[in-house]
Design a protein around this motif. Sequence first.
Motif, short mmCIF file in Angstrom:
data_model
loop_
_atom_site.label_atom_id
_atom_site.label_comp_id
_atom_site.label_asym_id
_atom_site.label_seq_id
_atom_site.Cartn_x
_atom_site.Cartn_y
_atom_site.Cartn_z
N VAL A 280 0.85 -1.20 0.00
CA VAL A 280 0.00 0.00 0.00
C VAL A 280 0.89 1.25 0.00
O VAL A 280 0.52 2.30 0.55
N ALA A 281 2.07 1.12 -0.65
CA ALA A 281 3.03 2.23 -0.80
C ALA A 281 3.34 2.92 0.53
O ALA A 281 3.51 4.13 0.60
N TRP A 282 3.43 2.13 1.59
CA TRP A 282 3.77 2.63 2.92
C TRP A 282 2.84 3.75 3.36
O TRP A 282 3.28 4.74 3.95
N SER A 283 1.57 3.60 3.09
CA SER A 283 0.58 4.62 3.44
C SER A 283 0.46 4.76 4.97
O SER A 283 0.08 3.82 5.66
N GLN A 284 0.80 5.95 5.46
CA GLN A 284 0.68 6.21 6.90
C GLN A 284 -0.79 6.18 7.31
O GLN A 284 -1.15 5.73 8.40
N GLU A 285 -1.64 6.64 6.38
CA GLU A 285 -3.07 6.66 6.64
C GLU A 285 -3.60 5.24 6.91
O GLU A 285 -4.37 4.99 7.83
N ARG A 286 -3.16 4.30 6.06
CA ARG A 286 -3.57 2.91 6.20
C ARG A 286 -3.07 2.35 7.54
O ARG A 286 -3.80 1.66 8.25
N PHE A 287 -1.82 2.66 7.86
CA PHE A 287 -1.24 2.21 9.13
C PHE A 287 -2.06 2.74 10.31
O PHE A 287 -2.41 1.99 11.23
N ASP A 288 -2.38 4.05 10.28
CA ASP A 288 -3.15 4.65 11.38
C ASP A 288 -4.55 4.04 11.49
O ASP A 288 -5.03 3.75 12.58
N GLU A 289 -5.17 3.84 10.33
CA GLU A 289 -6.52 3.28 10.31
C GLU A 289 -6.54 1.88 10.93
O GLU A 289 -7.38 1.55 11.77
N ILE A 290 -5.57 1.05 10.52
CA ILE A 290 -5.53 -0.32 11.05
C ILE A 290 -5.17 -0.30 12.53
O ILE A 290 -5.80 -1.01 13.33
N SER A 291 -4.21 0.53 12.93
CA SER A 291 -3.84 0.59 14.35
C SER A 291 -5.06 0.94 15.20
O SER A 291 -5.29 0.34 16.25
N GLN A 292 -5.85 1.90 14.71
CA GLN A 292 -7.03 2.32 15.47
C GLN A 292 -8.06 1.19 15.61
O GLN A 292 -8.59 0.95 16.68
N GLN A 293 -8.28 0.49 14.49
CA GLN A 293 -9.26 -0.60 14.55
C GLN A 293 -8.79 -1.73 15.46
O GLN A 293 -9.57 -2.30 16.21
N VAL A 294 -7.49 -2.05 15.37
CA VAL A 294 -6.95 -3.12 16.22
C VAL A 294 -7.05 -2.68 17.69
O VAL A 294 -7.46 -3.47 18.54
N SER A 295 -6.70 -1.43 17.98
CA SER A 295 -6.83 -0.92 19.36
C SER A 295 -8.25 -1.10 19.86
O SER A 295 -8.47 -1.53 20.99
N GLY A 296 -9.20 -0.77 19.00
CA GLY A 296 -10.61 -0.88 19.37
C GLY A 296 -10.97 -2.27 19.79
O GLY A 296 -11.50 -2.48 20.88
N PHE A 297 -10.61 -3.26 18.96
CA PHE A 297 -11.06 -4.60 19.37
C PHE A 297 -10.20 -5.20 20.45
O PHE A 297 -10.67 -5.98 21.27
N LEU A 298 -8.90 -4.81 20.54
CA LEU A 298 -8.08 -5.34 21.63
C LEU A 298 -8.57 -4.80 22.98
O LEU A 298 -8.63 -5.55 23.96
N SER A 299 -8.97 -3.53 23.03
CA SER A 299 -9.43 -3.03 24.32
C SER A 299 -10.79 -3.62 24.66
O SER A 299 -11.07 -3.92 25.82
N ALA A 300 -11.62 -3.88 23.65
CA ALA A 300 -12.91 -4.54 23.91
C ALA A 300 -12.69 -5.96 24.42
O ALA A 300 -13.49 -6.51 25.16
N THR A 301 -11.58 -6.57 24.01
CA THR A 301 -11.25 -7.93 24.44
C THR A 301 -10.65 -7.93 25.85
O THR A 301 -10.46 -8.98 26.44
N GLY A 302 -10.30 -6.75 26.35
CA GLY A 302 -9.79 -6.69 27.72
C GLY A 302 -8.30 -6.42 27.82
O GLY A 302 -7.73 -6.48 28.90
N PHE A 303 -7.63 -6.13 26.69
CA PHE A 303 -6.21 -5.79 26.76
C PHE A 303 -6.07 -4.34 27.19
O PHE A 303 -6.90 -3.50 26.83
N GLN A 304 -5.01 -4.07 27.95
CA GLN A 304 -4.72 -2.68 28.31
C GLN A 304 -3.86 -2.09 27.21
O GLN A 304 -2.81 -2.66 26.87
N LEU A 305 -4.30 -0.96 26.66
CA LEU A 305 -3.62 -0.43 25.48
C LEU A 305 -2.18 0.00 25.75
O LEU A 305 -1.37 0.05 24.83
N LYS A 306 -1.84 0.24 27.02
CA LYS A 306 -0.44 0.59 27.30
C LYS A 306 0.49 -0.61 27.04
O LYS A 306 1.69 -0.45 26.91
N ASN A 307 -0.07 -1.80 26.97
CA ASN A 307 0.74 -2.99 26.69
C ASN A 307 0.73 -3.39 25.22
O ASN A 307 1.19 -4.47 24.87
N VAL A 308 0.14 -2.55 24.39
CA VAL A 308 0.03 -2.89 22.96
C VAL A 308 0.83 -1.87 22.16
O VAL A 308 0.71 -0.66 22.40
N SER A 309 1.68 -2.33 21.25
CA SER A 309 2.37 -1.38 20.38
C SER A 309 2.28 -1.82 18.93
O SER A 309 1.98 -2.99 18.65
#
Length: 440
Positions: A182-211
Amino acid sequence: DGIKAIKVDDAPLPKSKNLDVISEYEKAESKRNASFVVVGHVDAGKSTLMGRLLLDLGVVDQRTIQKYRKEAESIGKSSFALAWVLDQRSEERSRGVTIDIATNKFDTDSTSFTILDAPGHRDFIPNMIAGASQADFAILVVDATTGAFEAGLKGQTREHSLLLRSMGVSRIIVAINKLDTVAWSQERFDEISQQVSGFLSATGFQLKNVSYVPVSGLHGDNLVNKSADPAAAWYSGNTLIEELESSEPMARALTKPLRMTISEVFRSSQSPLTISGRIEAGSLQAGDAVLVQPSGEKAYIKSLELDAEPVDWAVAGQNVVIHLSNIDPIHVRVGDIICDPKQPIACIDTFTVKVLAFDILMPMQVDVHRGRLHAAGQITEIPALLDKVRGTVLKKKPKIVKPGSVARIVVRMGNKVPLEVGQRVVLRSGGDTVAAGLLE
Ligand code: GDP
């Protein structure tokens, strides 16, 4: 009659050096040990990523890779060469009989890492359970290619994250992979990071432990070396290896009573009865008496090995090979537990467990998994539906538990199995993981 089919080993008892293992361990200048699992949807690029990481770290040499490239090209699949680094090595290992959770080791200056394999195919979930129950942290690989991330999120990405959580893994490094597509799209990276954060925190992960690290496993960008692609210049964070090195392994339960699940039983040149596994709690040394559960038979540790080297002792967190004596091999099976005879683990047929449901739960047949241990059982009662965060009772005796809810359930098994409070179990039904949680 009159003929004994299996001769009980009645050799003289092995001698103990009576070492104070904990202080030996503290004296020994051992490197930090950490182990991790690699999870994610099939085709997310897990094998390629790990193969490339090992190549860039110098664990695998260029010649080997060239050989794989040639073989891969000859079948028209040149991109498979990197993935073969892991696959080939595990095949070699299975011939050499070491540990059954295929492990790859590599060292950096600060840490000795063990990669616990976790293939992404559906059938491999029990393997992943065994791996995750030994892992300090996880790399979750997601495919950034347009459409692929979304498909993965519906697929194994979510199930794997739920499993990690219920197996007690709290630290996750998310490798957002194939960013070259995806030509190193920062937008794509940010979008995916946000979605993953969303479901990881819903699953009970603390976001400070996710990078999150943007990578290309195929080209080796941001694994060990920073990406040289100008399109990736926006990223100034850690490489994958820097993230691994800065992750804290979980505390080892050194002073607790000995517990080790047997992951393999085999014959070796040193002994007709050799076992391997990871010490989950406590410590052991040559000459120790141990109890094998569920048989309740005593055995002695004739000698032991770490990384194919003979050693006098071993502690929680280490994968050991143990040569046993003074026990009939029929009492020793994969999935059994080796424990301290003075503080043995009990064998039980009914337990209460606080679970996270992945599927609808009701009184039903389930397979109970704890590492290598499997047993057939059934959910007999659902005493309470619980608040996900606080654990307080929301409803007594619900008829069913919906996916995503937390509940206290009672499970009865067909036979007695070594299990105790504080252990994590996974419940499966018809080949799917339906729930996982902690024994109360
Ligand atoms: P696994 O099933 O998760 O282990 O995935 P593989 O490592 O087998 O990779 C699946 C496919 O994706 C293979 O064809 C790889 O060559 C390709 N692939 C993996 N990583 C990358 C990457 O970073 N960029 C691109 N373009 N392709 C990749």
